[in-house]
Design an enzyme around this catalytic site. Structure first.
Site, PDB file in Angstrom:
ATOM      1  N   MET A  26       0.817  -1.216   0.000  1.00 60.58           N
ATOM      2  CA  MET A  26       0.000   0.000   0.000  1.00 60.58           C
ATOM      3  C   MET A  26       0.845   1.257   0.000  1.00 60.58           C
ATOM      4  O   MET A  26       0.477   2.267  -0.610  1.00 60.58           O
ATOM      5  CB  MET A  26      -0.942  -0.024   1.201  1.00 60.58           C
TER       6      MET A  26
ATOM      7  N   THR B 153      -0.897  -8.084  -0.131  1.00 64.68           N
ATOM      8  CA  THR B 153       0.392  -7.446   0.112  1.00 64.68           C
ATOM      9  C   THR B 153       1.408  -8.497   0.536  1.00 64.68           C
ATOM     10  O   THR B 153       1.083  -9.683   0.671  1.00 64.68           O
ATOM     11  CB  THR B 153       0.293  -6.385   1.224  1.00 64.68           C
TER      12      THR B 153
ATOM     13  N   ASN C 215       2.526   4.813   7.194  1.00 61.52           N
ATOM     14  CA  ASN C 215       2.004   3.527   6.727  1.00 61.52           C
ATOM     15  C   ASN C 215       2.844   2.326   7.144  1.00 61.52           C
ATOM     16  O   ASN C 215       2.365   1.196   7.103  1.00 61.52           O
ATOM     17  CB  ASN C 215       1.902   3.580   5.188  1.00 61.52           C
TER      18      ASN C 215
ATOM     19  N   SER D 181      -5.762  -0.912  10.789  1.00 58.72           N
ATOM     20  CA  SER D 181      -6.215  -2.193  10.245  1.00 58.72           C
ATOM     21  C   SER D 181      -7.629  -2.429  10.734  1.00 58.72           C
ATOM     22  O   SER D 181      -8.050  -1.878  11.756  1.00 58.72           O
ATOM     23  CB  SER D 181      -5.294  -3.320  10.738  1.00 58.72           C
TER      24      SER D 181
ATOM     25  N   ASP E  32      11.564   3.576   3.864  1.00 59.70           N
ATOM     26  CA  ASP E  32      11.318   2.173   4.161  1.00 59.70           C
ATOM     27  C   ASP E  32      12.600   1.574   4.730  1.00 59.70           C
ATOM     28  O   ASP E  32      13.708   2.026   4.417  1.00 59.70           O
ATOM     29  CB  ASP E  32      10.920   1.407   2.894  1.00 59.70           C
TER      30      ASP E  32
ATOM     31  N   TYR F 254      -1.074  -7.323  17.796  1.00 55.09           N
ATOM     32  CA  TYR F 254      -1.323  -6.517  16.597  1.00 55.09           C
ATOM     33  C   TYR F 254      -2.592  -5.683  16.761  1.00 55.09           C
ATOM     34  O   TYR F 254      -2.604  -4.482  16.465  1.00 55.09           O
ATOM     35  CB  TYR F 254      -1.443  -7.451  15.397  1.00 55.09           C
TER      36      TYR F 254
ATOM     37  N   ASP G 183      14.300   2.767   9.499  1.00 55.80           N
ATOM     38  CA  ASP G 183      13.687   1.846  10.442  1.00 55.80           C
ATOM     39  C   ASP G 183      12.851   2.697  11.389  1.00 55.80           C
ATOM     40  O   ASP G 183      13.390   3.448  12.197  1.00 55.80           O
ATOM     41  CB  ASP G 183      14.763   1.076  11.211  1.00 55.80           C
ATOM     42  N   VAL G 184      11.521   2.599  11.300  1.00 58.85           N
ATOM     43  CA  VAL G 184      10.658   3.485  12.085  1.00 58.85           C
ATOM     44  C   VAL G 184      10.736   3.194  13.580  1.00 58.85           C
ATOM     45  O   VAL G 184      10.246   3.990  14.389  1.00 58.85           O
ATOM     46  CB  VAL G 184       9.189   3.431  11.610  1.00 58.85           C
TER      47      VAL G 184
END
Length: 259
Positions: A25, A198, A97, A150, A44, A163, A70-71
């Site tokens: 996405m 995905t 995202n 989500s 990313d 999650y 790396d977030v």
């Protein structure tokens, strides 16, 4: 010639940062923003892959710059957000995202580690990115933040408690930001994708996907990344100035169906 910043239906020339943009996405969103004339920074953890996406966008005459990120690394988040904004001289739109799959039974010995990793990547990173971007967003005449959660934030599945908890936090964080930043004209909205084709769903057998989609979604199929991505520029248009605090399922009717 019309000033594109006066066009309520255009993101042309807007400076955009999309995280998780090496595939799925995020990649679809970055390509779509670029096709519509925005200047896109792609971030990313997969540095070579995200650079390849940016190069492909540039080959099609789009404006794109890639950053490895790396977030979960707070210092890197601050550094990359600043570098992306400095590169374009602005930051009008943030699409947060980036994510990972976190599937673990509650009594699994590794649950605590999976829980902490899930919160770090899926939730804590969101506030870090927003806080780093905020000084730049405040300079924009149409600042937009889009978070990605989500449908697990709206109704959970077994084995996904970490999650679901993190994604529910993203939805709550989005609403809180909408209230806190609304008087500054910064809109904050959340997209909740359902079953989408995905990398995170690639290991699920096609037969299982078809069965699940037929039983659970109104449209009877998995969605495509592009079908989620099209919602993102729509939320970021100048015309979307009165839409904030929304948590929007893009799920083929998953949450609408009860039988």
């Amino acid at each position: 010639m019309t000033d594109t910043h006066d066009d309520p239906r255009s993101v042309r020339d807007r400076a955009v940062l999309v995280t998780g943009a090496a595939g799925g996405m995020g990649e679809a969103a970055a390509r779509l923003f670029a096709q519509q004339g925005a200047r896109v920074a792609l971030a990313d953890i997969r540095g070579e892959a995200v650079e390849a996406v940016a190069a492909s966008i540039r080959d099609r005459c789009g404006q794109a710059r890639a950053f490895a990120l790396d977030v979960a690394d707070g210092a890197a988040v601050a550094r990359v957000v600043e570098a992306a904004a400095q590169h374009w001289g602005a930051l009008d739109i943030l699409v947060s995202n980036a994510g990972i799959s976190v599937q673990c039974a509650l009594d699994d010995p590794g649950y605590d580690l999976r829980w902490l990793r899930g919160l770090e990547v899926l939730l804590t990173s969101q506030q870090r990115i927003v806080r780093a971007a905020l000084p730049w967003l405040r300079r924009s005449d149409a600042p937009r933040i889009v978070t990605v959660a989500s449908t697990e934030a709206l109704g959970a599945s077994a084995g996904h408690s970490a999650y679901a908890a993190a994604k529910s936090g993203v939805a709550g964080f989005t609403r809180a930001l909408a209230v806190e930043l609304g008087r500054e004209g910064i809109t904050v909205n959340c997209i909740c994708p359902g079953p989408i084709e995905t990398g995170m769903t690639a290991d699920i057998a096609d037969a299982h996907k078809r069965t699940f989609a037929r039983r659970r979604t109104a449209l009877g199929r998995y969605g495509l990344p592009e079908e989620v991505a099209h919602m993102m520029p729509s939320l970021c248009l100048p015309a979307a100035s009165y839409l904030t605090g929304a948590v929007i399922p893009v799920d083929g009717g998953l949450m609408a169906r009860n039988a």
